[in-house]
Motif scaffolding. Structure first.
Motif, PDB file in Angstrom:
ATOM      1  N   GLU A 187     -50.323  29.989 -23.132  1.00 25.55           N
ATOM      2  CA  GLU A 187     -50.660  31.395 -22.904  1.00 25.55           C
ATOM      3  C   GLU A 187     -52.175  31.567 -22.731  1.00 25.55           C
ATOM      4  O   GLU A 187     -52.627  32.427 -21.977  1.00 25.55           O
ATOM      5  CB  GLU A 187     -50.132  32.276 -24.046  1.00 25.55           C
ATOM      6  CG  GLU A 187     -48.599  32.380 -24.066  1.00 25.55           C
ATOM      7  CD  GLU A 187     -48.004  32.615 -22.671  1.00 25.55           C
ATOM      8  OE1 GLU A 187     -48.450  33.550 -21.968  1.00 25.55           O
ATOM      9  OE2 GLU A 187     -47.097  31.849 -22.263  1.00 25.55           O
ATOM     10  N   GLY A 188     -52.925  30.713 -23.425  1.00 27.06           N
ATOM     11  CA  GLY A 188     -54.387  30.747 -23.264  1.00 27.06           C
ATOM     12  C   GLY A 188     -54.769  30.390 -21.841  1.00 27.06           C
ATOM     13  O   GLY A 188     -55.659  31.004 -21.240  1.00 27.06           O
TER      14      GLY A 188
ATOM     15  N   ARG B 143     -52.768  30.723 -19.251  1.00 28.53           N
ATOM     16  CA  ARG B 143     -52.235  31.759 -18.358  1.00 28.53           C
ATOM     17  C   ARG B 143     -53.200  32.937 -18.234  1.00 28.53           C
ATOM     18  O   ARG B 143     -53.372  33.514 -17.159  1.00 28.53           O
ATOM     19  CB  ARG B 143     -50.873  32.248 -18.867  1.00 28.53           C
ATOM     20  CG  ARG B 143     -50.029  32.915 -17.775  1.00 28.53           C
ATOM     21  CD  ARG B 143     -48.856  33.666 -18.347  1.00 28.53           C
ATOM     22  NE  ARG B 143     -47.878  32.841 -19.013  1.00 28.53           N
ATOM     23  CZ  ARG B 143     -46.861  32.215 -18.397  1.00 28.53           C
ATOM     24  NH1 ARG B 143     -46.728  32.316 -17.099  1.00 28.53           N
ATOM     25  NH2 ARG B 143     -46.009  31.512 -19.101  1.00 28.53           N
ATOM     26  N   LYS B 144     -53.863  33.272 -19.354  1.00 35.52           N
ATOM     27  CA  LYS B 144     -54.826  34.388 -19.311  1.00 35.52           C
ATOM     28  C   LYS B 144     -55.965  34.084 -18.349  1.00 35.52           C
ATOM     29  O   LYS B 144     -56.465  34.958 -17.656  1.00 35.52           O
ATOM     30  CB  LYS B 144     -55.411  34.588 -20.719  1.00 35.52           C
ATOM     31  CG  LYS B 144     -54.638  35.610 -21.520  1.00 35.52           C
ATOM     32  CD  LYS B 144     -55.423  36.000 -22.763  1.00 35.52           C
ATOM     33  CE  LYS B 144     -54.418  36.408 -23.836  1.00 35.52           C
ATOM     34  NZ  LYS B 144     -54.633  35.806 -25.130  1.00 35.52           N
ATOM     35  N   MET B 145     -56.390  32.825 -18.315  1.00 34.31           N
ATOM     36  CA  MET B 145     -57.537  32.478 -17.473  1.00 34.31           C
ATOM     37  C   MET B 145     -57.137  32.113 -16.047  1.00 34.31           C
ATOM     38  O   MET B 145     -57.877  32.380 -15.107  1.00 34.31           O
ATOM     39  CB  MET B 145     -58.290  31.292 -18.096  1.00 34.31           C
ATOM     40  CG  MET B 145     -58.889  31.642 -19.440  1.00 34.31           C
ATOM     41  SD  MET B 145     -59.663  30.216 -20.207  1.00 34.31           S
ATOM     42  CE  MET B 145     -61.174  30.126 -19.303  1.00 34.31           C
TER      43      MET B 145
ATOM     44  N   PRO C  12     -53.979  32.782 -14.056  1.00 34.78           N
ATOM     45  CA  PRO C  12     -52.613  33.320 -13.904  1.00 34.78           C
ATOM     46  C   PRO C  12     -51.902  32.841 -12.645  1.00 34.78           C
ATOM     47  O   PRO C  12     -50.681  32.939 -12.551  1.00 34.78           O
ATOM     48  CB  PRO C  12     -52.840  34.841 -13.861  1.00 34.78           C
ATOM     49  CG  PRO C  12     -54.273  35.010 -13.477  1.00 34.78           C
ATOM     50  CD  PRO C  12     -55.004  33.822 -13.991  1.00 34.78           C
TER      51      PRO C  12
END
Ligand SMILES: Cc1cc2nc3c(=O)[nH]c(=O)nc-3n(C[C@H](O)[C@H](O)[C@H](O)COP(=O)(O)OP(=O)(O)OC[C@H]3O[C@@H](n4cnc5c(N)ncnc54)[C@H](O)[C@@H]3O)c2cc1C
Length: 417
Positions: free
Chosen positions: A150-151, A153-155, A157
């Protein structure tokens, strides 16, 4: 001529007539205190630090083509300090610190951009290896952050997180990593060296190395013989050929590595991203082109161009990771000649010939090494002792078998390991 904001504004308002050439075009002298063969990044930084750190100014860089025409102007510009093993860690850490002050030091905009590098991992085993590497980087004083899925994915996407074969588990984030404009680095060092009195001699191919009683006495070139008691061989992919002029056979193979650039796009990739299940790395240039690369072409060659199967292989890896890049049109590709060492680590060392020094074995990764390599090579040539951060880069490690395996550490023939 120094660059400053004021100077740029003044020149802009007065027709840009006050700029002078960045370096002189001198005739070679008959003798120098030291000669550096090769006007790539490493040769130019060696000359710069010989002059700056050691006060040696009666020196020449001999370049067979034009300054920056080799690998230094052909790479994918990634700058990082994320090595694992002692021997490499301290060297690349030193290099990154030099990068961070380089523009002020050279008074030259090399467009060093610390946009961060994310090395993706795709399995539990790779995650553990990334955690170990991150800890090694932190212990060295560099920065590393382990990101979960998820970390990442935030950066990033836009990645294909649920690819059936290679789902993304997370990434090792190295915030101080990034890119720099490759040819500007060559120009910046060239200008800095020239300002300190170094003669930069282009179109001057070294064709022979003169040796008498086990000591180097000079070189033969296409522009005549030049005497010197110290000669540094800093020719990257041509190392085998130049060392052969001194009767040496090196543990180096020369292989082609390609780079690819797409048409200019709006900003889409803010970082440097690398794939963990194939050799693929990508960033976006300030002009908007996606700049990417992958594996070497896997055959020894001195051609500065590669073949289509490798292009396909690299682009497939890119499409696996970020399918959206399939929409971009590829504009250009080119190749450079890589000096591949058997253990993936470089050599900065004396040779058995007095006064003859060797700098080679940079494999895929010598661009980020340009500042520290020049720093350490200059130290070696000036003092005859290896610099402490390059102490492991000795030639005799291939005799003793005490290699310095890092990164893939499989040398030029991955398939044979
Ligand atoms: C496609 C590609 C992508 C890469 N990506 C990266 C990356 O992202 N990050 C990274 O860290 N590294 C990267 N690299 C590696 C990096 O570019 C090289 O390791 C590094 O530039 C090599 O050192 P150099 O700059 O001194 O070499 P070069 O620029 O090749 O300099 C050697 C010079 O020696 C000259 N020469 C050779 N023979 C003679 C002779 N007989 N007489 C006189 N002069 C001679 C050549 O003309 C040449 O100019 C990449 C390389 C390529 C090709």
């Amino acid at each position: 001529m120094r660059f400053s904001a004021l100077k740029i504004i003044r020149e802009g308002l007065t027709g840009n007539k006050g700029w002078t050439p960045h370096w002189r075009d001198p005739e070679p002298k008959s003798e120098y205190d030291a000669i550096v063969i090769g006007g790539g990044g490493h040769g130019l930084s060696t000359a710069y630090y010989l002059a700056k750190n050691h006060g040696m100014t009666n020196i020449a860089v001999l370049e067979k083509g034009y300054l920056g025409g080799g690998n230094v102007g052909r790479n994918t510009t990634i700058v990082r300090a994320n090595y694992f093993l002692p021997g490499n860690s301290e060297f690349y850490s030193h290099s990154l610190k030099l990068w961070e002050g380089l523009e002020e030091d050279l008074n030259y905009n090399v467009m060093h951009s610390q946009r961060g590098i994310i090395n993706l991992f795709h399995s539990d085993g790779q995650r553990d290896a990334a955690a170990r590497r991150g800890n090694a980087m932190i212990n060295q004083g560099d920065d590393a952050i382990l990101l979960d899925r998820e970390g990442v994915r935030k950066m990033l996407p836009y990645l294909d997180f649920d690819n059936a074969r290679f789902p993304i588990y997370g990434g090792l984030y190295h915030p101080r990593g990034g890119t720099a404009r490759h040819d500007a680095v060559a120009w910046g060092y060239a200008r800095g060296a020239d300002q300190r009195g170094v003669d930069l001699i282009q179109n001057c191919e070294v064709t022979g190395i003169d040796i008498e009683n086990g000591k180097v006495t000079g070189v033969q070139t296409t522009r005549g013989a030049i005497r010197a008691k110290k000669v540094g061989m800093v020719v990257a992919g041509r190392s085998g050929q130049v060392a052969a002029m001194a009767g040496m056979r090196l543990p180096i193979e020369s292989h082609v590595l390609q780079a690819f650039v797409t048409e200019g796009l709006k900003p889409v990739i803010d970082h440097v991203v690398t794939f963990g299940m194939g050799h693929f790395y990508i960033s976006q240039s300030d002009k908007g082109g996606l700049v990417f690369g992958g594996d070497i072409d896997f055959y020894a060659s001195y051609a500065q161009r590669g073949n289509l199967p490798t292009a396909e292989h690299v682009i497939e890896a890119g499409m696996t990771l970020m399918p959206m890049i399939g929409k971009a049109k590829m504009l250009r590709s080119w190749g450079g000649i890589m000096d591949m060492s058997p253990d993936g680590s470089p050599i900065i060392d004396r040779t058995h010939i007095e006064g003859l020094y060797l700098n080679t074995g940079w494999c895929y990764g010598g661009f980020k090494a340009v500042p520290a390599s020049g720093w350490c090579m200059a130290h070696l040539m000036a003092t005859d002792t290896p610099h402490e951060v390059a102490a492991r880069y000795r030639l005799d490690r291939f005799e003793t078998g005490r290699g310095l395996l890092d990164e893939e550490g499989t040398g030029s023939q991955h398939n044979l390991h």
